[in-house]
Enzyme design. Structure first.
Site, short mmCIF file in Angstrom:
data_model
loop_
_atom_site.label_atom_id
_atom_site.label_comp_id
_atom_site.label_asym_id
_atom_site.label_seq_id
_atom_site.Cartn_x
_atom_site.Cartn_y
_atom_site.Cartn_z
N ASP A 73 69.84 -33.28 -12.84
CA ASP A 73 69.28 -32.23 -13.72
C ASP A 73 70.46 -31.67 -14.51
O ASP A 73 71.43 -31.16 -13.92
CB ASP A 73 68.63 -31.14 -12.85
CG ASP A 73 67.97 -30.06 -13.70
OD1 ASP A 73 68.44 -29.80 -14.83
OD2 ASP A 73 66.99 -29.47 -13.23
N VAL A 74 70.40 -31.77 -15.84
CA VAL A 74 71.57 -31.40 -16.66
C VAL A 74 71.90 -29.91 -16.58
O VAL A 74 72.98 -29.51 -17.00
CB VAL A 74 71.40 -31.81 -18.15
CG1 VAL A 74 71.35 -33.32 -18.31
CG2 VAL A 74 70.20 -31.14 -18.80
N GLY A 119 66.68 -33.77 -23.70
CA GLY A 119 66.22 -32.71 -24.59
C GLY A 119 64.81 -32.28 -24.24
O GLY A 119 64.03 -33.07 -23.70
N TYR A 150 64.09 -24.29 -30.31
CA TYR A 150 64.50 -25.70 -30.42
C TYR A 150 65.47 -25.86 -31.59
O TYR A 150 66.54 -26.46 -31.44
CB TYR A 150 63.26 -26.58 -30.61
CG TYR A 150 63.56 -28.07 -30.68
CD1 TYR A 150 63.94 -28.78 -29.55
CD2 TYR A 150 63.45 -28.76 -31.88
CE1 TYR A 150 64.19 -30.15 -29.60
CE2 TYR A 150 63.70 -30.13 -31.95
CZ TYR A 150 64.07 -30.81 -30.81
OH TYR A 150 64.33 -32.17 -30.87
N LYS A 187 69.43 -27.08 -31.42
CA LYS A 187 69.91 -28.29 -32.10
C LYS A 187 70.97 -27.96 -33.16
O LYS A 187 71.91 -28.73 -33.35
CB LYS A 187 68.73 -29.04 -32.72
CG LYS A 187 67.80 -29.67 -31.67
CD LYS A 187 68.53 -30.70 -30.82
CE LYS A 187 67.59 -31.46 -29.90
NZ LYS A 187 68.27 -32.48 -29.08
#
Ligand SMILES: NC(=O)c1ccc[n+]([C@@H]2O[C@H](COP(=O)([O-])OP(=O)(O)OC[C@H]3O[C@@H](n4cnc5c(N)ncnc54)[C@H](OP(=O)(O)O)[C@@H]3O)[C@@H](O)[C@H]2O)c1
Length: 250
Positions: free
Chosen positions: A63-64, A92, A155, A159
């Site tokens: 899990d990042v 993402g 989001y 980004k």
């Protein structure tokens, strides 16, 4: 110049663009570490790679948002692969709030996965590559980061910050021979976009992956729109004055 990738870590390899990149790397004989939370999906991909007889695949549940586990996992995977010359950060998540909806929990989650996880992975990898004066990092950002969009503020923000982070890494490390590739896809047909009805210029994940790898192989730390036509869209988006942009429903 055409770079050859022999040992790669793909973070977010359980579906979509990351899975396709891993599949194509393996088909070229690259040994790939497949990372994500859904180990059943990762194992399926690893089995397909193994049975194809090309490349080698290892699976790691990760899990990042468990940032502190990254350095030890990086060392372990590099040893298991027998080296590392490519990191792909494809993890993402995207949350599209409804009209009048504001959700800090979702916005924080997007920043944690799309930005902080990427910083946790790219920092030690770029340090390793800078010391060796070679290596490639591919970061999958998005055209969504070009402007503050009313359809997905969290989001777009995550980004935009990821794109800026990659540019900063490029400015810091490319003079030491590290190839930092910023990828800004438009619409790609993956589970992430399955619920979106209108997807202009949508391409399959396999096409996105081959365009991304071709750009990375050329070297020179490029920043690319996938496919290239989105460059023109981005140029237009950037030049719409703010007082007009707030009236547009994108
Ligand atoms: N599809 C598009 O149109 C499009 C356009 C522009 C940019 N992008 C970007 O491209 C990248 C790939 O997206 P996709 O379209 O291929 O979507 P996808 O199929 O939903 O893949 C998302 C990947 O992110 C991983 N992930 C999510 N949360 C994670 C976590 N906490 N820890 C580890 N991995 C996590 C997922 O793995 P697990 O669930 O197994 O953890 C999965 O492998 C994303 O960064 C996305 O923002 C996509």
């Amino acid at each position: 110049m055409s770079l050859t990738f022999r040992h790669a870590i793909v973070v977010g390899a359980s579906s979509g663009i990351g899975a396709e990149i891993a599949r194509q790397l393996a088909a070229e004989g690259c040994s790939v570490a497949l990372l994500g939370r859904r180990t059943a999906e990762l194992q399926k991909l690893a089995d397909a790679i193994t049975s194809s007889g090309r490349g080698k695949a290892i699976v790691a549940a990760h899990d990042v948002t468990q940032y502190d586990t990254v350095p030890a996992l990086l060392d372990s995977l590099t040893a298991q692969l027998g080296g590392l010359d490519l990191l792909v950060y494809a993890s993402g998540i995207m949350f599209t709030p409804g009209e009048g909806e504001y959700d800090f929990t979702q916005d924080r989650a997007q920043v944690e996965v799309n930005l902080l996880g990427a910083m946790a992975w790219t920092s030690p990898v770029v340090a390793m590559f800078e010391a060796r004066r070679a290596g490639t990092v591919i970061g999958i950002s998005s055209i969504a980061g070009e402007r503050g969009r009313r359809t997905f503020p969290g989001y777009a923000t995550s980004k935009a910050a990821f794109t800026t982070w990659l540019e900063a890494l490029r400015n810091k490390a490319s003079r030491a021979g590290v190839n930092i590739v910023t990828v800004k896809p438009g619409f790609v047909d993956t589970p992430m976009t399955a619920g979106i009805e209108r997807k202009p210029m949508v391409i399959p994940a396999s096409k996105a992956a081959s365009l991304i790898l071709a750009a990375a192989r050329r070297g020179g730390s490029p920043s690319v729109f996938i496919p290239g036509q989105w460059w023109l869209v981005a140029m237009v988006l950037r030049h719409i004055p703010s007082f007009l942009f707030r009236r547009v429903n994108i």
